[in-house]
Design a protein around this motif. Structure first.
Motif, PDB file in Angstrom:
ATOM      1  N   ILE A  83       0.821  -1.207   0.000  1.00 31.97           N
ATOM      2  CA  ILE A  83       0.000   0.000   0.000  1.00 31.97           C
ATOM      3  C   ILE A  83       0.858   1.263   0.000  1.00 31.97           C
ATOM      4  CG2 ILE A  83      -2.112  -0.990   0.965  1.00 31.97           C
ATOM      5  CD1 ILE A  83      -1.199  -0.099   3.705  1.00 31.97           C
ATOM      6  N   SER A  84       2.147   1.112  -0.258  1.00 33.12           N
ATOM      7  CA  SER A  84       3.077   2.229  -0.429  1.00 33.12           C
ATOM      8  C   SER A  84       3.101   3.169   0.769  1.00 33.12           C
ATOM      9  CB  SER A  84       2.742   3.005  -1.702  1.00 33.12           C
ATOM     10  OG  SER A  84       2.799   2.173  -2.842  1.00 33.12           O
ATOM     11  N   ILE A  85       3.217   2.608   1.966  1.00 33.88           N
ATOM     12  CA  ILE A  85       3.254   3.397   3.187  1.00 33.88           C
ATOM     13  C   ILE A  85       4.513   3.057   3.976  1.00 33.88           C
ATOM     14  CG2 ILE A  85       2.182   3.762   5.437  1.00 33.88           C
ATOM     15  CD1 ILE A  85      -0.511   3.541   4.127  1.00 33.88           C
ATOM     16  N   THR A  86       5.193   4.089   4.452  1.00 36.82           N
ATOM     17  CA  THR A  86       6.367   3.918   5.309  1.00 36.82           C
ATOM     18  C   THR A  86       6.208   4.725   6.582  1.00 36.82           C
ATOM     19  OG1 THR A  86       7.546   5.723   4.198  1.00 36.82           O
ATOM     20  CG2 THR A  86       7.896   3.498   3.351  1.00 36.82           C
ATOM     21  N   TYR A  87       6.898   4.292   7.647  1.00 38.90           N
ATOM     22  CA  TYR A  87       6.893   4.979   8.929  1.00 38.90           C
ATOM     23  C   TYR A  87       8.315   5.015   9.474  1.00 38.90           C
ATOM     24  CZ  TYR A  87       1.834   4.152   8.885  1.00 38.90           C
ATOM     25  OH  TYR A  87       0.503   4.112   8.554  1.00 38.90           O
ATOM     26  N   TYR A  88       8.630   6.104  10.184  1.00 39.40           N
ATOM     27  CA  TYR A  88       9.962   6.284  10.745  1.00 39.40           C
ATOM     28  C   TYR A  88       9.890   6.790  12.174  1.00 39.40           C
ATOM     29  CZ  TYR A  88      11.421   6.136   5.858  1.00 39.40           C
ATOM     30  OH  TYR A  88      11.635   5.760   4.558  1.00 39.40           O
ATOM     31  N   ALA A  89      10.825   6.337  12.990  1.00 37.04           N
ATOM     32  CA  ALA A  89      11.002   6.934  14.301  1.00 37.04           C
ATOM     33  C   ALA A  89      11.481   8.370  14.143  1.00 37.04           C
ATOM     34  CB  ALA A  89      12.005   6.130  15.120  1.00 37.04           C
ATOM     35  N   ASP A  90      11.082   9.239  15.071  1.00 36.79           N
ATOM     36  CA  ASP A  90      11.482  10.638  14.990  1.00 36.79           C
ATOM     37  C   ASP A  90      13.000  10.806  14.966  1.00 36.79           C
ATOM     38  OD1 ASP A  90       8.787  11.955  17.083  1.00 36.79           O
ATOM     39  OD2 ASP A  90       8.860  11.493  14.943  1.00 36.79           O
ATOM     40  N   SER A  91      13.707   9.915  15.617  1.00 35.99           N
ATOM     41  CA  SER A  91      15.155  10.029  15.723  1.00 35.99           C
ATOM     42  C   SER A  91      15.879   9.832  14.396  1.00 35.99           C
ATOM     43  CB  SER A  91      15.692   9.030  16.753  1.00 35.99           C
ATOM     44  OG  SER A  91      15.347   7.704  16.393  1.00 35.99           O
ATOM     45  N   VAL A  92      15.219   9.207  13.421  1.00 36.18           N
ATOM     46  CA  VAL A  92      15.865   8.938  12.137  1.00 36.18           C
ATOM     47  C   VAL A  92      15.153   9.592  10.963  1.00 36.18           C
ATOM     48  CG1 VAL A  92      16.692   6.738  13.042  1.00 36.18           C
ATOM     49  CG2 VAL A  92      14.631   6.791  11.614  1.00 36.18           C
ATOM     50  N   LYS A  93      14.019  10.194  11.202  1.00 33.46           N
ATOM     51  CA  LYS A  93      13.233  10.803  10.128  1.00 33.46           C
ATOM     52  C   LYS A  93      14.049  11.861   9.395  1.00 33.46           C
ATOM     53  CE  LYS A  93       9.021  11.165  11.199  1.00 33.46           C
ATOM     54  NZ  LYS A  93       7.762  11.600  11.863  1.00 33.46           N
ATOM     55  N   GLY A  94      14.035  11.788   8.079  1.00 35.17           N
ATOM     56  CA  GLY A  94      14.782  12.715   7.257  1.00 35.17           C
ATOM     57  C   GLY A  94      16.187  12.263   6.939  1.00 35.17           C
ATOM     58  N   ARG A  95      16.681  11.259   7.640  1.00 33.93           N
ATOM     59  CA  ARG A  95      18.028  10.744   7.420  1.00 33.93           C
ATOM     60  C   ARG A  95      18.032   9.321   6.868  1.00 33.93           C
ATOM     61  NH1 ARG A  95      21.279   9.899  11.547  1.00 33.93           N
ATOM     62  NH2 ARG A  95      19.607   9.563  13.082  1.00 33.93           N
ATOM     63  N   PHE A  96      17.065   8.513   7.278  1.00 36.57           N
ATOM     64  CA  PHE A  96      16.992   7.119   6.859  1.00 36.57           C
ATOM     65  C   PHE A  96      15.846   6.937   5.873  1.00 36.57           C
ATOM     66  CE2 PHE A  96      18.876   4.944  10.911  1.00 36.57           C
ATOM     67  CZ  PHE A  96      19.971   5.782  10.843  1.00 36.57           C
ATOM     68  N   THR A  97      16.006   5.982   4.963  1.00 38.57           N
ATOM     69  CA  THR A  97      14.967   5.639   4.013  1.00 38.57           C
ATOM     70  C   THR A  97      14.821   4.128   3.942  1.00 38.57           C
ATOM     71  OG1 THR A  97      15.453   7.601   2.670  1.00 38.57           O
ATOM     72  CG2 THR A  97      14.127   5.862   1.661  1.00 38.57           C
TER      73      THR A  97
END
Length: 124
Positions: free
Chosen positions: A55-69
């Motif tokens: 369903i083309s959805i991803t989630y990230y912890a705040d500590s890595v958001k913007g840096r990890f993919t």
């Protein structure tokens, strides 16, 4: 049987990049949610990211958001974690797991299947 094998860890300087891979087999990978979790000695497990590729959805912890993919290559049954702008705080053993975002208060990290883990060390 279900197998998850991580690779790509190593030593990198602060500000550098690494790409982790998780080769999956034994289940319908393209229809499964997948996650990355890390463990720092003395600090327990920390959920990092999840992907629901169907369903083309991803989630990230705040500590890595913007840096990890997080991403998948479904043709290769492989999960990836591209890590950029690495910090010393990212040093940990990284595990891939079959399943999505943990739920609960506090979130309960409990997956049926895990990889063996790969060490990431960020140091100058």
């Amino acid at each position: 049987e279900v197998q998850l094998v991580e690779s790509g860890g190593g030593l990198v300087q602060p500000g550098g990049s690494l790409r982790l891979s998780c080769a999956a087999s034994g289940f319908n990978f393209s229809s499964s949610a997948m996650s990355w979790v890390r463990q720092v000695p003395g600090k327990g497990l920390e959920w990092v990211s999840s992907i629901y590729s169907y369903i083309s959805i991803t989630y990230y912890a705040d500590s890595v958001k913007g840096r990890f993919t997080i991403s998948t290559d479904n043709a290769k049954n492989t999960l990836y974690l591209q890590m950029n702008s690495l910090k010393s705080e990212d040093t940990a053993v990284y595990y891939c797991a079959k399943g999505g975002v943990p739920f609960g208060a506090p979130p309960k990290i409990e997956y049926d299947y895990w990889g063996q883990g790969t060490q990431v060390t960020v140091s100058s």
